[in-house]
Write an enzyme that holds these catalytic residues in place. Sequence first.
Site, PDB file in Angstrom:
ATOM      1  CG  HIS A 166      -1.851  -1.185   1.233  1.00 14.76           C
ATOM      2  ND1 HIS A 166      -2.234  -1.852   2.361  1.00 14.76           N
ATOM      3  CD2 HIS A 166      -2.466  -1.808   0.188  1.00 14.76           C
ATOM      4  CE1 HIS A 166      -3.069  -2.828   2.029  1.00 14.76           C
ATOM      5  NE2 HIS A 166      -3.215  -2.834   0.718  1.00 14.76           N
ATOM      6  CD  GLU A 169      -0.774   0.937   4.332  1.00 13.38           C
ATOM      7  OE1 GLU A 169      -1.998   0.873   4.209  1.00 13.38           O
ATOM      8  OE2 GLU A 169      -0.034  -0.071   4.354  1.00 13.38           O
ATOM      9  CG  HIS A 259       0.636  -3.341   5.455  1.00 12.16           C
ATOM     10  ND1 HIS A 259      -0.213  -3.103   4.404  1.00 12.16           N
ATOM     11  CD2 HIS A 259       1.230  -4.527   5.198  1.00 12.16           C
ATOM     12  CE1 HIS A 259      -0.156  -4.111   3.555  1.00 12.16           C
ATOM     13  NE2 HIS A 259       0.715  -4.994   4.007  1.00 12.16           N
ATOM     14  CD  GLU A 335      -1.508  -2.903   9.325  1.00 15.31           C
ATOM     15  OE1 GLU A 335      -1.308  -1.694   9.100  1.00 15.31           O
ATOM     16  OE2 GLU A 335      -1.970  -3.697   8.472  1.00 15.31           O
TER      17      GLU A 335
HETATM   18 ZN    ZN Z   1      -1.611  -1.535   4.324  1.00 14.70          ZN
END
Ligand code: ZN
Length: 378
Positions: A166, A169, A259, A335
């Site tokens: 992504h 990010e 991420h 994350e």
């Molecule tokens: Zn992500």
Amino acid sequence: MQISSVFDSGNIEVIAAESPSQVRLAIRPDAGGNHYQWFHFRVTGARGQALRLRIENAAKASYPDGWVDYRACASYDRKHWFRVPTTYDGTALTIEHTPAHDSVYFAYFAPYSHERHAERIAHWQALPDVRLECVGRSVLGRDVDLLRIGEEGAGRRVAWIIARQHPGETMAEWFVEGLLDRLLDPHEPVARALRERMTFFVVPNMNPDGSTLGHLRNNAAGANLNREWAGPTEQRSPEVLGVRRRMEATGVDFFLDVHGDEALPYNFISGAEGIPSWSAAQERAQLVYGEALLAASPDFQTIEGYARSDPGKANMTMATTWVAERFGCLAMTFEQPFKDTKDTPQPDGWSPPRARRLGHAQLDAIRAVLEHLPEARR
Ligand code: ZN
């Protein structure tokens, strides 16, 4: 006053900018049209004037909860990014700042530029024991860079670390930069110990098109790469196809997919508990990794995060679940916050220096879990 975004990872549309106190903006959606939240633009000619920048389509962004308690990032020198007062009224996101200089940049998070990526790759690939492979090409023809650290084969354990599926990010690539700098430091004993026993395959940026285009989640074909792992194609997701093909050749014993999370003010891992073949060995390894990272970094925690998938209910199109099922290994999604860590807040919020240090700390956790990694399927 002028507002521009035609540069690497730029994203904003100007609706009206006649008055500094009533600037009306909108974020441009990713290719595919189903996602947006990343913004990055420059304001010039407003030195000493109270800017009031209103992003009017904020409520329909991918993660409106991400705007609650969020502060936008700003920079004059494009090195230090500080936070500026930001409010969300349920409709628009309003950024308020009086620039001290003629030019100021605003972004959703400190950008990680293509230029920095290219410079760091050029630096690392020239170090001893490092090889560079272009593991694939993006939809628009950009290289997907893979660094290999250590020899392939000969019974060594294999770690794969990927980031920025992504593209918005960016903290993910800051994190990987920290990890690689420590791993490749010849004076660093933990890195040396790891490199004696493991070979590392690292993709710092899985989505170079989306990064340059200023996307939040998609590549140039409009694909969310972290939903492409069950069946990547040359047309839609060549970035995943190339990496998956290379993984089949190397095998995987340890996998980390890095991420950022828009809404949650925590660093956390999300595992592959819901895959059909989830094993006690995977569960144990994940616990050991989590405990070791807790000891290594107070910015990490294991209380808050995503709900665990029920047995057999995992989404098998994601990198972590696909890798865990295919190889029977320890595979996790990592994350980081866009906002800050709720338990250890800092004036600049979550930031590149902090993401880099969390990348450093990975080596301690990987070292701790090495003895506990399951025997992977080949
Ligand atoms: Zn992500």
